[in-house]
Enzyme design. Structure first.
Site, PDB file in Angstrom:
ATOM      1  N   TYR A  78     -14.011  -0.078  -4.162  1.00 42.53           N
ATOM      2  CA  TYR A  78     -15.227   0.940  -4.113  1.00 42.53           C
ATOM      3  C   TYR A  78     -16.122   0.446  -3.135  1.00 42.53           C
ATOM      4  CZ  TYR A  78     -18.916   4.080  -5.863  1.00 42.53           C
ATOM      5  OH  TYR A  78     -19.801   4.878  -5.906  1.00 42.53           O
ATOM      6  N   ASP A 111     -31.810   2.257  -3.997  1.00 42.64           N
ATOM      7  CA  ASP A 111     -30.651   3.369  -3.768  1.00 42.64           C
ATOM      8  C   ASP A 111     -31.291   4.819  -3.937  1.00 42.64           C
ATOM      9  OD1 ASP A 111     -28.270   4.763  -3.893  1.00 42.64           O
ATOM     10  OD2 ASP A 111     -27.974   4.194  -6.021  1.00 42.64           O
ATOM     11  N   ASP A 127     -19.131   6.032  -1.629  1.00 41.92           N
ATOM     12  CA  ASP A 127     -20.031   6.738  -2.223  1.00 41.92           C
ATOM     13  C   ASP A 127     -20.955   7.183  -0.921  1.00 41.92           C
ATOM     14  OD1 ASP A 127     -22.477   7.612  -3.456  1.00 41.92           O
ATOM     15  OD2 ASP A 127     -22.877   5.678  -4.448  1.00 41.92           O
ATOM     16  N   ASP A 133     -23.359   9.632  -1.457  1.00 44.30           N
ATOM     17  CA  ASP A 133     -24.727   9.997  -1.712  1.00 44.30           C
ATOM     18  C   ASP A 133     -24.636  11.549  -1.694  1.00 44.30           C
ATOM     19  OD1 ASP A 133     -25.359   7.322  -2.615  1.00 44.30           O
ATOM     20  OD2 ASP A 133     -26.823   7.278  -0.643  1.00 44.30           O
ATOM     21  N   HIS A 163     -17.032  10.182  -2.342  1.00 45.51           N
ATOM     22  CA  HIS A 163     -17.769  11.352  -3.359  1.00 45.51           C
ATOM     23  C   HIS A 163     -19.012  11.506  -3.001  1.00 45.51           C
ATOM     24  CE1 HIS A 163     -20.406   8.374  -5.549  1.00 45.51           C
ATOM     25  NE2 HIS A 163     -19.474   7.607  -5.607  1.00 45.51           N
ATOM     26  N   GLU A 185     -22.500  13.796  -4.240  1.00 41.80           N
ATOM     27  CA  GLU A 185     -23.182  14.295  -5.405  1.00 41.80           C
ATOM     28  C   GLU A 185     -24.046  15.576  -5.315  1.00 41.80           C
ATOM     29  OE1 GLU A 185     -24.603  10.400  -5.562  1.00 41.80           O
ATOM     30  OE2 GLU A 185     -27.038  11.092  -5.403  1.00 41.80           O
ATOM     31  N   CYS A 234     -30.315   6.450  -8.407  1.00 47.86           N
ATOM     32  CA  CYS A 234     -29.184   6.069  -9.357  1.00 47.86           C
ATOM     33  C   CYS A 234     -29.156   7.227 -10.291  1.00 47.86           C
ATOM     34  CB  CYS A 234     -29.569   4.570  -9.983  1.00 47.86           C
ATOM     35  SG  CYS A 234     -28.524   4.375 -11.521  1.00 47.86           S
ATOM     36  N   ARG A 266     -19.301  14.783  -7.344  1.00 50.73           N
ATOM     37  CA  ARG A 266     -20.131  14.098  -8.314  1.00 50.73           C
ATOM     38  C   ARG A 266     -21.112  15.081  -8.781  1.00 50.73           C
ATOM     39  NH1 ARG A 266     -23.584   8.497  -8.187  1.00 50.73           N
ATOM     40  NH2 ARG A 266     -25.516   9.170  -8.855  1.00 50.73           N
ATOM     41  N   GLU A 302     -21.334  12.113 -13.713  1.00 55.09           N
ATOM     42  CA  GLU A 302     -22.163  11.084 -13.908  1.00 55.09           C
ATOM     43  C   GLU A 302     -23.102  11.036 -15.196  1.00 55.09           C
ATOM     44  OE1 GLU A 302     -22.802   8.206 -13.143  1.00 55.09           O
ATOM     45  OE2 GLU A 302     -24.243   8.027 -11.357  1.00 55.09           O
ATOM     46  N   ASN A 311     -17.538   6.259 -14.541  1.00 51.30           N
ATOM     47  CA  ASN A 311     -18.484   5.298 -13.945  1.00 51.30           C
ATOM     48  C   ASN A 311     -18.808   4.270 -15.093  1.00 51.30           C
ATOM     49  OD1 ASN A 311     -20.522   3.836 -12.647  1.00 51.30           O
ATOM     50  ND2 ASN A 311     -21.890   5.367 -12.239  1.00 51.30           N
TER      51      ASN A 311
HETATM   52  C1  LIG Z   1     -22.199   4.702  -8.599  1.00 45.03           C
HETATM   53  C2  LIG Z   1     -23.514   4.495  -7.982  1.00 45.03           C
HETATM   54  O1  LIG Z   1     -23.916   5.761  -7.554  1.00 45.03           O
HETATM   55  C3  LIG Z   1     -23.363   3.582  -6.760  1.00 45.03           C
HETATM   56  O2  LIG Z   1     -24.126   3.675  -5.986  1.00 45.03           O
HETATM   57  O3  LIG Z   1     -23.001   2.345  -7.007  1.00 45.03           O
HETATM   58  C4  LIG Z   1     -24.665   4.180  -8.947  1.00 45.03           C
HETATM   59  C5  LIG Z   1     -24.443   2.768  -9.661  1.00 45.03           C
HETATM   60  C6  LIG Z   1     -25.645   2.258 -10.245  1.00 45.03           C
HETATM   61  O4  LIG Z   1     -26.981   2.292  -9.533  1.00 45.03           O
HETATM   62  O5  LIG Z   1     -25.479   1.615 -11.083  1.00 45.03           O
HETATM   63  C7  LIG Z   1     -25.082   5.255  -9.834  1.00 45.03           C
HETATM   64  O6  LIG Z   1     -24.520   5.427 -10.967  1.00 45.03           O
HETATM   65  O7  LIG Z   1     -25.760   6.182  -9.478  1.00 45.03           O
HETATM   66 MG   LIG Z   2     -24.502   5.682  -5.429  1.00 35.51          MG
END
Ligand SMILES: C[C@](O)(C(=O)O)[C@H](CC(=O)O)C(=O)O
Ligand SMILES: [Mg+2]
Length: 301
Positions: A48, A62, A89, A91, A116, A118, A126, A161, A191, A213
């Site tokens: 991943y 993030d 990811d 986003d 994925h 979202e 996050c 997502r 999520e 997740n």
């Molecule tokens: C899965 C996730 O989108 C990621 O970017 O790895 C994050 C993980 C995290 O920040 O713990 C998310 O769950 O948003």
């Molecule tokens: Mg993410």
């Protein structure tokens, strides 16, 4: 020679077959190309690439600061060194639906097996933090349709997502996920579910492959692979696990080095030089040039 032996097309096929097999695919998040190779060596089924890690390794939060081209360039460095399928990811798709469409093609070209997308607004965060905002269901459907329309390889996995559980509740999240599947999503990433019963409710409501997740310090329980198999989930995601482990080790090491004035006591915890070279396939490079192997390792390596 530790070149990869598979093509992006073959890896996309392998991911599709793995998802269709009903077996659980374990996907740790790589920190860099080297850890992607380690994930493969340790027998995991897929790699991943986490948006959170890709941002954090640039020392950014993030929140949607990274760009699709920046992420695609890093992804290509990872897909180049592993035979495993890599899921990334994407986003929010990095902008409007047209940006999501371009992202799909950039990611196909980077050798990825899927991505994925979202339903958060562009100022994302996050999924396990409070205060998220979502685009409407229709806007997300447009995002997915644009992505599906841009795909050139039908095996490139487009996963939707939904972040709706924490914002609109479980039922609304399930309704959104159904609409996303109707729009062409191949798989769903629900999520921030809060307990096993919620994972079960998603499984009952949807026929497509589902991702769990298992991020640490989040809202969801750290379900075991056995529990996820019996729940009928298809992917166990460990997105930030290796990054957190590595950073824990680095911080411990820095503290010890500062306190003791030498790294001597840390050496037994380090990966050895010979193991490093083994993973790199150093010896195999001598097939090209024997002079490369003309050295001996120091004792106690
Ligand atoms: C899965 C996730 O989108 C990621 O970017 O790895 C994050 C993980 C995290 O920040 O713990 C998310 O769950 O948003
Ligand atoms: Mg993410």
């Amino acid at each position: 020679m530790p070149h990869t032996r598979t093509t992006p097309t073959g890896r996309r096929r392998a991911l599709r077959e793995g998802l269709a097999s009903g077996r659980l695919l374990r996907m740790p998040g790589a920190v860099n190309p080297y850890t992607a190779r380690l994930i493969q060596e340790h027998g995991f089924e897929a790699v991943y690439l986490s948006g959170a890690v890709l941002a954090a390794e640039l020392c950014l939060p993030d929140i949607g600061l990274t760009t699709s081209t920046e992420i695609a360039a890093r992804a290509q460095q990872v897909t180049r060194v592993t035979d495993l399928p890599v899921l990334i990811d994407a986003d929010t798709g990095f902008g409007a639906p047209v940006n999501a469409a371009r992202t799909v093609q950039l990611f196909e070209d980077a050798g990825l097996a899927g991505m994925h997308l979202e339903d958060q607004t562009a100022t994302k965060r996050c999924g396990h933090l409070d205060g998220k905002t979502l685009v409407t269901r229709d806007e997300m459907v447009q995002r997915i349709r644009a992505a599906v329309g841009a795909r050139r390889d039908d095996d490139f996995l487009l996963m939707a997502r939904t972040d709706a559980r924490a914002v609109e509740g479980l039922d609304a999240a399930i309704e959104r996920a159904k609409a996303y599947v109707d729009a062409g999503a191949d798989a769903v990433f629900p999520e921030a579910l809060t307990g096993e019963a919620e994972f079960e409710a998603f499984r009952k409501a949807l026929d497509v492959p589902l991702l769990a997740n298992l991020t640490e310090f989040g809202k969801s329980p750290l379900l075991t692979t056995t529990a996820l198999e019996s729940l009928g989930y298809n992917i166990a995601l460990y997105p930030v696990t290796l990054f957190r482990l590595a950073n824990g080790a680095v911080e411990d090491g820095l503290r010890t080095l500062a306190a003791e004035g030498t790294q001597e006591s840390l050496v037994p915890r380090m990966q050895t030089r010979s193991r490093l070279y083994e993973v790199l396939g150093y010896a195999d490079y001598t097939a090209y040039d024997n002079a490369l192997a003309d050295f001996t390792l120091p004792p106690g390596d």
